[in-house]
Scaffold this active site. Structure first.
Site, PDB file in Angstrom:
ATOM      1  N   GLU A  61       6.814   7.850   3.666  1.00 17.21           N
ATOM      2  CA  GLU A  61       7.475   8.632   2.602  1.00 17.21           C
ATOM      3  C   GLU A  61       7.639  10.092   3.029  1.00 17.21           C
ATOM      4  O   GLU A  61       8.696  10.696   2.844  1.00 17.21           O
ATOM      5  CB  GLU A  61       6.643   8.556   1.313  1.00 17.21           C
ATOM      6  CG  GLU A  61       7.251   9.393   0.197  1.00 17.21           C
ATOM      7  CD  GLU A  61       6.351   9.489  -1.039  1.00 17.21           C
ATOM      8  OE1 GLU A  61       5.660   8.510  -1.372  1.00 17.21           O
ATOM      9  OE2 GLU A  61       6.359  10.560  -1.667  1.00 17.21           O
ATOM     10  N   SER A  99      -3.003  -2.190   1.308  1.00 13.84           N
ATOM     11  CA  SER A  99      -2.351  -1.306   0.333  1.00 13.84           C
ATOM     12  C   SER A  99      -3.202  -0.058   0.127  1.00 13.84           C
ATOM     13  O   SER A  99      -4.344  -0.132  -0.337  1.00 13.84           O
ATOM     14  CB  SER A  99      -2.176  -2.055  -0.991  1.00 13.84           C
ATOM     15  OG  SER A  99      -2.132  -1.140  -2.064  1.00 13.84           O
ATOM     16  N   CYS A 112       4.184  11.501  -8.755  1.00 11.24           N
ATOM     17  CA  CYS A 112       4.528  10.422  -9.686  1.00 11.24           C
ATOM     18  C   CYS A 112       3.341  10.209 -10.640  1.00 11.24           C
ATOM     19  O   CYS A 112       2.224   9.980 -10.189  1.00 11.24           O
ATOM     20  CB  CYS A 112       4.813   9.156  -8.890  1.00 11.24           C
ATOM     21  SG  CYS A 112       4.830   7.700  -9.908  1.00 11.24           S
ATOM     22  N   CYS A 167       4.292  -0.979 -10.241  1.00 14.69           N
ATOM     23  CA  CYS A 167       4.838   0.226 -10.872  1.00 14.69           C
ATOM     24  C   CYS A 167       6.357   0.046 -10.959  1.00 14.69           C
ATOM     25  O   CYS A 167       6.918  -0.899 -10.408  1.00 14.69           O
ATOM     26  CB  CYS A 167       4.505   1.458 -10.031  1.00 14.69           C
ATOM     27  SG  CYS A 167       5.266   1.398  -8.406  1.00 14.69           S
ATOM     28  N   SER A 203       1.260  -2.503  -5.993  1.00 10.34           N
ATOM     29  CA  SER A 203       2.002  -3.551  -5.285  1.00 10.34           C
ATOM     30  C   SER A 203       1.433  -4.944  -5.575  1.00 10.34           C
ATOM     31  O   SER A 203       1.728  -5.895  -4.858  1.00 10.34           O
ATOM     32  CB  SER A 203       1.966  -3.258  -3.783  1.00 10.34           C
ATOM     33  OG  SER A 203       0.645  -3.007  -3.368  1.00 10.34           O
TER      34      SER A 203
HETATM   35  S1  SF4 Z   1       6.775   6.982  -6.691  1.00  8.17           S
HETATM   36 FE1  SF4 Z   1       5.642   5.279  -5.810  1.00  8.17          FE
HETATM   37  S2  SF4 Z   1       4.034   4.834  -7.332  1.00  8.17           S
HETATM   38 FE2  SF4 Z   1       5.590   6.087  -8.378  1.00  8.17          FE
HETATM   39  S3  SF4 Z   1       6.979   4.608  -9.340  1.00  8.17           S
HETATM   40 FE3  SF4 Z   1       7.822   5.143  -7.336  1.00  8.17          FE
HETATM   41  S4  SF4 Z   1       7.063   3.576  -5.939  1.00  8.17           S
HETATM   42 FE4  SF4 Z   1       5.790   3.506  -7.778  1.00  8.17          FE
END
Ligand code: SF4
Length: 282
Positions: free
Chosen positions: A125, A215, A187, A12, A259
């Site tokens: 996160e 993952s 996202c 991504c 990933s």
């Molecule tokens: S929030 Fe996570 S899934 Fe979305 S672009 Fe960013 S790293 Fe990638």
């Protein structure tokens, strides 16, 4: 045998950006370390190591560290401050979408809202987002977990949560508070990848889901395919492919987690194409 590849298979935007930032730094500096593995893919981590980029843990600071790279999930405010106090270069590769969630959490707290975070409390996160959300912030992974709220509540969401869960959370939260302010920090890349994978899985005989076994988003894709009832194999590399999986199979769908690098996907598709040619000859 038809091979159908999902358009969104692989890196991504946030992962691509983090890897590019780390590689760029390693071209000009030694002592480049990432706080934890940069992404959940063992093959990519090995390639990064070969280029001098190694993971480290906050409790064991390497003596030769010159640059610390923060990964896409981001870190807590405290760890960010600690890294910046060390006198080393800090490259913040937190995904801009995660950064936004951190900033909204901070803003809501400063505006006097109780911050309600939808997500997995143990996920790095969410730990990072919560550190900006003030002492009365709460994290729930299911809307039913909310028992009591203050009058003014502000919502932010872990980027990988499904939008349906956010809708259910809002329905419940509004009955328990007087004012509700919402930042939808989900996202789209995750939701679109899941949707595309579900459609693909519904149209093929076998699904290959490519990516690290560690993952979470790759595993989520594999589970989704299984739940649709299609025979599914979660693999990391082309070496794991087995001829017998494709006996009598007319179509194979290929998808990959956020990933998973393109070179692994290409490797697997090349090997599959080889199997198909063998099949045609036979
Ligand atoms: S929030 Fe996570 S899934 Fe979305 S672009 Fe960013 S790293 Fe990638």
């Amino acid at each position: 045998m038809k091979i159908k590849k999902a358009e969104m298979a692989g890196f991504c935007f946030g992962v691509k950006r983090a890897i590019e930032l780390a590689l760029k730094e390693a071209q000009v500096n030694s002592g480049v370390y990432t706080l934890g593995p940069l992404i959940h893919n063992p093959q990519v981590i090995e390639r990064l190591k070969a280029k001098g980029i190694n993971p480290f843990e906050i409790s064991a600071l390497p003596s030769d560290i010159k640059t610390a790279v923060i990964r896409t999930h981001g870190v807590s405010r405290e760890i960010n401050e600690y890294l910046n106090s060390l006198g080393i270069k800090v490259i913040d590769a937190t995904c801009p979408f995660v950064k936004k969630a951190q900033q909204y959490a901070k803003l809501l707290h400063e505006e006097g809202y109780q911050v309600l975070i939808l997500g997995d409390a143990n996920h790095p996160e969410v730990v990072g987002i919560k550190s900006y959300a003030g002492p009365d912030a709460i994290v729930v992974s299911e809307p039913e977990e909310i028992v009591k709220l203050r009058k003014r509540v502000g919502v932010v969401v872990q980027t990988t949560q499904p939008v349906e869960k956010l809708q259910r959370l809002l329905e419940r939260a509004i009955t328990l508070c007087k004012e509700l302010k919402v930042y939808n920090t989900i996202c789209n890349s995750t939701a679109q990848r899941l949707k595309e994978t579900a459609e693909l899985a519904g149209s093929v005989d076998v699904m290959l889901v490519i990516g690290g076994r560690n993952s979470a988003n790759t595993t989520q894709l594999a589970r989704l395919c299984e739940s649709i009832g299609v025979r599914t194999y979660h693999i990391e590399t082309a070496d794991e492919l087995r001829d017998e999986w494709f006996n009598g199979v007319e179509s194979v769908g290929v998808t990959a987690g956020a990933s998973t690098p393109d070179w692994i996907i290409e490797d697997i598709i090349n090997k599959l194409t080889g199997l198909r040619e063998e099949d045609d000859k036979g």
